[in-house]
Motif scaffolding. Structure first.
Motif, mmCIF file in Angstrom:
data_model
loop_
_atom_site.group_PDB
_atom_site.id
_atom_site.type_symbol
_atom_site.label_atom_id
_atom_site.label_comp_id
_atom_site.label_asym_id
_atom_site.label_seq_id
_atom_site.Cartn_x
_atom_site.Cartn_y
_atom_site.Cartn_z
ATOM 1 N N VAL B 329 31.320 -6.577 31.503
ATOM 2 C CA VAL B 329 30.427 -5.856 30.596
ATOM 3 C C VAL B 329 30.584 -4.351 30.800
ATOM 4 N N ARG B 330 30.672 -3.946 32.063
ATOM 5 C CA ARG B 330 30.809 -2.529 32.366
ATOM 6 C C ARG B 330 32.079 -1.959 31.707
ATOM 7 N N LEU B 331 33.175 -2.690 31.836
ATOM 8 C CA LEU B 331 34.440 -2.227 31.246
ATOM 9 C C LEU B 331 34.314 -2.145 29.718
ATOM 10 N N PHE B 332 33.816 -3.219 29.124
ATOM 11 C CA PHE B 332 33.743 -3.259 27.666
ATOM 12 C C PHE B 332 32.861 -2.139 27.135
ATOM 13 N N SER B 336 34.055 0.983 24.842
ATOM 14 C CA SER B 336 33.559 1.044 23.469
ATOM 15 C C SER B 336 32.668 2.267 23.259
ATOM 16 N N ALA B 337 31.936 2.672 24.291
ATOM 17 C CA ALA B 337 31.128 3.896 24.138
ATOM 18 C C ALA B 337 32.039 5.099 23.916
ATOM 19 N N ALA B 338 33.142 5.149 24.646
ATOM 20 C CA ALA B 338 34.092 6.253 24.447
ATOM 21 C C ALA B 338 34.660 6.205 23.034
ATOM 22 N N ARG B 339 34.992 5.004 22.583
ATOM 23 C CA ARG B 339 35.558 4.870 21.240
ATOM 24 C C ARG B 339 34.568 5.304 20.152
ATOM 25 N N THR B 340 33.290 4.926 20.307
ATOM 26 C CA THR B 340 32.331 5.298 19.261
ATOM 27 C C THR B 340 32.126 6.811 19.209
ATOM 28 N N ARG B 341 32.281 7.475 20.349
ATOM 29 C CA ARG B 341 32.155 8.934 20.314
ATOM 30 C C ARG B 341 33.359 9.568 19.606
ATOM 31 N N THR B 342 34.507 8.962 19.789
ATOM 32 C CA THR B 342 35.676 9.440 19.039
ATOM 33 C C THR B 342 35.462 9.204 17.543
ATOM 34 N N LEU B 343 34.926 8.031 17.211
ATOM 35 C CA LEU B 343 34.663 7.732 15.797
ATOM 36 C C LEU B 343 33.689 8.752 15.212
ATOM 37 N N GLY B 344 32.645 9.058 15.972
ATOM 38 C CA GLY B 344 31.662 10.025 15.497
ATOM 39 C C GLY B 344 32.297 11.383 15.233
ATOM 40 N N PHE B 369 31.477 14.173 21.910
ATOM 41 C CA PHE B 369 32.909 13.904 22.107
ATOM 42 C C PHE B 369 33.401 14.544 23.406
ATOM 43 N N LEU B 370 32.957 15.767 23.675
ATOM 44 C CA LEU B 370 33.377 16.421 24.927
ATOM 45 C C LEU B 370 32.928 15.618 26.144
ATOM 46 N N MET B 371 31.784 14.963 26.019
ATOM 47 C CA MET B 371 31.234 14.186 27.142
ATOM 48 C C MET B 371 31.697 12.731 27.101
ATOM 49 N N ARG B 372 32.657 12.428 26.230
ATOM 50 C CA ARG B 372 33.051 11.057 25.966
ATOM 51 C C ARG B 372 33.335 10.234 27.212
ATOM 52 N N GLN B 373 34.095 10.790 28.142
ATOM 53 C CA GLN B 373 34.567 9.980 29.282
ATOM 54 C C GLN B 373 33.469 9.631 30.290
ATOM 55 N N THR B 374 32.301 10.288 30.167
ATOM 56 C CA THR B 374 31.247 9.947 31.142
ATOM 57 C C THR B 374 30.923 8.458 31.084
ATOM 58 N N ALA B 375 31.091 7.865 29.906
ATOM 59 C CA ALA B 375 30.812 6.429 29.775
ATOM 60 C C ALA B 375 31.785 5.585 30.581
ATOM 61 N N CYS B 376 32.943 6.142 30.890
ATOM 62 C CA CYS B 376 33.962 5.395 31.642
ATOM 63 C C CYS B 376 34.013 5.814 33.108
ATOM 64 N N ILE B 377 33.127 6.757 33.503
ATOM 65 C CA ILE B 377 33.162 7.283 34.870
ATOM 66 C C ILE B 377 31.926 6.857 35.668
ATOM 67 N N GLY B 378 30.740 7.168 35.130
ATOM 68 C CA GLY B 378 29.495 6.960 35.877
ATOM 69 C C GLY B 378 29.257 5.504 36.232
ATOM 70 N N GLY B 380 30.659 3.772 38.642
ATOM 71 C CA GLY B 380 31.922 3.080 38.940
ATOM 72 C C GLY B 380 32.825 3.188 37.730
ATOM 73 N N THR B 381 34.017 3.716 37.924
ATOM 74 C CA THR B 381 34.891 3.969 36.780
ATOM 75 C C THR B 381 35.374 2.664 36.147
ATOM 76 N N THR B 382 35.870 2.783 34.919
ATOM 77 C CA THR B 382 36.424 1.603 34.261
ATOM 78 C C THR B 382 37.669 1.107 35.007
ATOM 79 N N GLU B 383 38.351 1.993 35.699
ATOM 80 C CA GLU B 383 39.498 1.541 36.506
ATOM 81 C C GLU B 383 39.028 0.636 37.652
ATOM 82 N N MET B 384 37.904 1.033 38.273
ATOM 83 C CA MET B 384 37.343 0.171 39.322
ATOM 84 C C MET B 384 36.946 -1.183 38.727
ATOM 85 N N ALA B 385 36.346 -1.133 37.531
ATOM 86 C CA ALA B 385 35.943 -2.395 36.885
ATOM 87 C C ALA B 385 37.162 -3.265 36.622
ATOM 88 N N ARG B 386 38.260 -2.648 36.222
ATOM 89 C CA ARG B 386 39.481 -3.436 35.983
ATOM 90 C C ARG B 386 39.992 -4.055 37.277
#
Lengths: 379, 419
Positions: B329-332, B336-344, B369-378, B380-386
């Motif tokens: 769930v954390r990874l997904f 997806s949060a990063a993607r929706t910010r790009t979409l916005g 958008f500038l803060m987009r990656q926070t969703a993949c960092i805070g 535990g990063t998405t890399e850790m989740a992977r």
């Protein structure tokens, strides 16, 4: 698929799983490539005995679900079909059986009985060229009343198993409304021309109707007033397509994960490379997401929940986009062997790719979702 | 109003509903979080209000529903917390006092704290008198929590702490912290750690507010210079901090699913992302088919993320999946949060980059958008989740651990700490 199926659902699923394991090996699927129908009548009749066509039909008409939600039960069968890339007109036969036995559909009990026993096959002539499946109001096929007859003119494509069907449920327009008509194979003015498909065993055709005349009693539901029923059938088709695709995703993912353990490269298993581990993790998240949203959509549709339309489109869009990506990633991890005919992977790649294209593409469903969001805002 | 032991779930639910309706303000989980800068006075006022609400909950018998009675809780099963959460839906709630104060901090004290520690702190937490923070991450560490270098040296009946912790949310208005330290550099990484509790307002402990690129100053870094902690404030055994830490992180992963916290039902599924339809409307592009598809894509990701969370949650509860599956769930949700910010940002068009005061929803798209990656960092990063998914869920081989058996002082580390 369902995390916690009811005991009856489990046994429904198990009998189909065992039957398919017995009769539908991947070698058998490959052999059916050159079969004109793509499935044998005996195979289908035996499947019908296991409940393949009865789940959307009420008990009074000889059908019956194992839980109170026949569509949810049917997704379990569709999932098994996906797991084996099994042949047979599962989706259209069920949609038509459900439509013919729905309240207000008129009396079509003989045709329903044939579908339930598996002795006959029917399909739904819904889609049209250059019309988004998500926008039935834009279809061109015309149904007009003339005395106590209905006259149909139009071209439907693709229609699954049209050449193998004894009846077609044709959806067309009557003025601004939609009408559904049951047309028997061989009716004058009806012609069926085979098409080509990415799938190995599913057959499709272009169906042309030129002045096809049927008695008014062939109408399924009200003339010009079938819009709601058509939408319901469409969403059921979407959910079944997703359930089958998720089964195929699961089979391909399991096969690929096992491959990463077995295949050695530069002295270590593929599974030990972090680049590939991370891709497997991504695939796992897509796979579980696809399971989750498909189950949620089936449940919502079966219970007529207010968000059923949106969930169906969300599922179709997600499974279409990410299912196809997952399969292509599985191919990439296999390397060249993944696109050879003797390997099983392409059977699933075919099935997932087919279901991505039918019943509305991901892009078409995304547009539909936006329209639904706007309508919700207006309400 | 006291809860009797015999109160049945339906009566409890009804009492909770009445109390919430009569005592709390309509609202919701509206936390500003990392979204833009917050006014300091407004933030302090919000904290004060949350302490009041927590106290009111305590007085009415709705705080610590699943905490033992001897520490001020109600001693009820998780279903009662669930019923209270349902009653809270649509109302204000003391979010800052739930995570991390009640879970993981109080949860860790319940498992590892001394009787005295539990009696001193848990009732105070439940009354809203003590706000707690996790002093866990370090500037040199990132996701490698067990690589803590903040050091505790024994000095008689006290310990002397030196080092720095980071990414504590709101430490500047908090009272206490749970702190992971290294007490033995001659043991391998996971074996020389010890956990302490300490007040955040004391000499030698400097709380620095970090300004994020969007102006938010919620995150803090703490500098510890010869902070003295009595041995009675140690949690768990000396050099056995990783036993505590493992459970600590288990409770942290539970977040608002923990039966120890109050959280309005359904709020976890509320779309926290950008309002793509609103952005499209304010940018005047709702007639553009490509933009309509982007709005739809964002909705797809939100809805699937919620369905996935429900599925994995149910599977973990029924033990069909291990609790490590939470990483799925954390990874997904991160991706997806990063993607929706790009979409916005795409939908907003030029107004995403340059906006005027009246530009409505589009005006937030750029900074989001500038803060987009926070969703993949805070968290535990998405890399850790992977890593967790591939190794713990799929059973793929573990990454080689460097220096697993070396004294930690000999294991290579980042050359410089932040600041």
């Amino acid at each position: 698929m369902l995390l916690e199926p009811l005991p009856d659902q489990e046994s429904l699923r198990d009998t189909t799983a065992k039957y398919l394991a017995d009769v539908m090996s991947s070698e058998q699927v490959r052999r059916l490539r050159d079969d004109a129908a793509g499935f044998a009548p005996g195979y289908w009749r035996q499947g019908a005995e296991l409940g393949w066509t009865s789940l959307l039909v009420g008990e009074a008409q000889g059908g019956g679900s194992v839980s109170e939600h026949g569509l949810v039960d049917l997704t379990l069968i569709a999932h098994e079909f996906g797991l084996r890339a099994a042949p047979g007109p599962l989706l259209p036969a069920n949609i038509v059986a459900g439509a013919l036995s729905a309240e207000g559909a008129g009396d079509h009990s003989e045709v329903v009985a044939g579908l339930l026993s598996g002795a006959s096959v029917a399909s739904w002539a819904y889609a049209e060229e250059a019309v988004a499946a998500t926008e039935p109001a834009a279809m061109a096929c015309q149904v007009r009343a003339e005395g106590d007859e209905l006259v149909i003119d139009g071209v439907k494509r693709p229609v699954e198993a049209a050449a193998q069907s004894d009846h077609l449920l044709v959806t067309g327009r009557t003025g601004d409304g939609l009408t559904q008509v049951l047309v028997a194979a061989g009716t004058p003015g009806l012609s069926v021309e085979a098409m080509h498909s990415v799938d190995l065993t599913r057959r499709f055709a272009r169906v042309e109707l030129r002045g096809v005349r049927v008695p008014s009693s062939a109408a399924v539901g009200s003339v010009g007033g079938a819009g709601a029923q058509v939408e319901r059938q469409f969403e059921q088709a979407v959910v079944l397509a997703c359930a089958e695709a998720v089964g195929a995703m699961q089979a391909a993912f399991d096969m690929t994960l096992a491959w990463t353990f077995d295949r050695y490269s530069f002295g270590r298993p593929l599974a030990s490379y972090q680049a590939l581990k991370h891709r497997c993790a991504d695939m796992k998240s897509w796979l579980e997401g696809a399971h989750a949203v498909t189950d949620a959509a089936a449940r919502a549709l079966a219970t007529a929940a207010p968000d059923a339309a949106e969930l169906a489109s969300v599922a179709k869009s997600f499974v279409g986009d990410y299912g196809a990506e997952l399969l292509q990633d599985c191919v990439q991890m296999h390397g060249g062997v993944g696109v050879t005919f003797d390997h099983d992977l392409h059977l699933y790649l075919r099935r997932v790719s087919l279901q991505r294209a039918l019943w509305g593409t991901p892009a078409e469903h995304k547009r539909r979702i936006t329209t639904l969001l706007e309508q919700r805002g207006d309400a | 109003m006291a809860t009797t032991e015999a109160e049945d779930l339906d009566d409890f639910r009804e009492r909770a509903r009445k109390w919430v309706t009569a005592n709390l303000r309509p609202g919701g989980a509206e936390r500003a979080g990392l979204r833009g800068s917050t006014d300091e006075e407004a933030e302090l006022a919000a904290v004060a209000r949350e302490r009041e609400v927590q106290r009111a909950m305590f007085d009415a018998g709705f705080a610590g529903i699943c905490f033992p009675k001897e520490y001020g809780g109600q001693g009820l099963p998780p279903a009662y917390q669930g019923a209270f959460n349902e009653a809270l839906a649509g109302y204000e709630y003391p979010g800052r006092l739930q995570v991390p104060t009640l879970s993981p901090c109080a949860a860790v004290l319940l498992e590892f704290g001394t009787e005295e520690q539990k009696r001193q702190h848990i009732p105070a937490m439940l009354k809203g008198e003590e706000l707690w923070m996790q002093l866990l991450s370090e500037p040199g560490g990132g996701s490698d929590v067990a690589g803590a270098t903040t050091t505790a040296m024994r000095d008689g009946e006290e310990w002397i702490l030196n080092g720095s912790k980071i990414w504590t949310t709101g430490a500047w208005w908090s009272d206490w912290g749970l702190c992971l330290t290294r007490t033995n550099w001659d043991l391998p990484k996971h074996r020389g750690l010890t956990v302490f509790i300490l007040p955040l307002r004391q000499p030698g402990l400097d709380v620095h507010r970090i300004e994020m690129l969007n102006g938010s100053r919620e995150f803090c870094q703490e500098f510890l210079s010869d902070v003295r902690v009595p041995d009675t404030d140690r949690v768990g055994d000396v050099d056995d901090g990783w036993t505590v830490g493992t459970r600590w992180m288990f409770h942290e992963r539970m977040l608002y699913n923990s039966p120890l916290v109050s959280f309005p039902a359904g709020a976890g599924n509320a779309a926290g992302g950008p309002d793509l339809l609103g952005i499209a409307r304010s940018a005047g592009v709702l007639g553009d088919v490509a933009m309509r598809e982007r709005v739809g894509e964002g909705r797809v990701l939100d809805v699937v993320g919620n369905c996935l969370q429900d599925r994995v949650g149910a599977a973990v509860r029924s033990r069909q999946m291990s609790d490590q599956a939470a990483a799925i769930v954390r990874l997904f949700k991160g991706i997806s949060a990063a993607r929706t910010r790009t979409l916005g940002y795409e939908i907003a068009g030029a107004a995403g980059g340059v906006w005027a005061d009246g530009d409505g929803a589009s005006a937030d798209a750029g900074v989001d958008f500038l803060m987009r990656q926070t969703a993949c960092i805070g968290g535990g990063t998405t890399e850790m989740a992977r890593n967790v998914i591939s190794e713990r869920v799929l059973g793929m081989p573990r990454e080689p651990a460097v220096g697993r058996d070396l004294p930690y002082r000999d294991v290579p580390r980042s050359a410089t700490s932040r600041r």
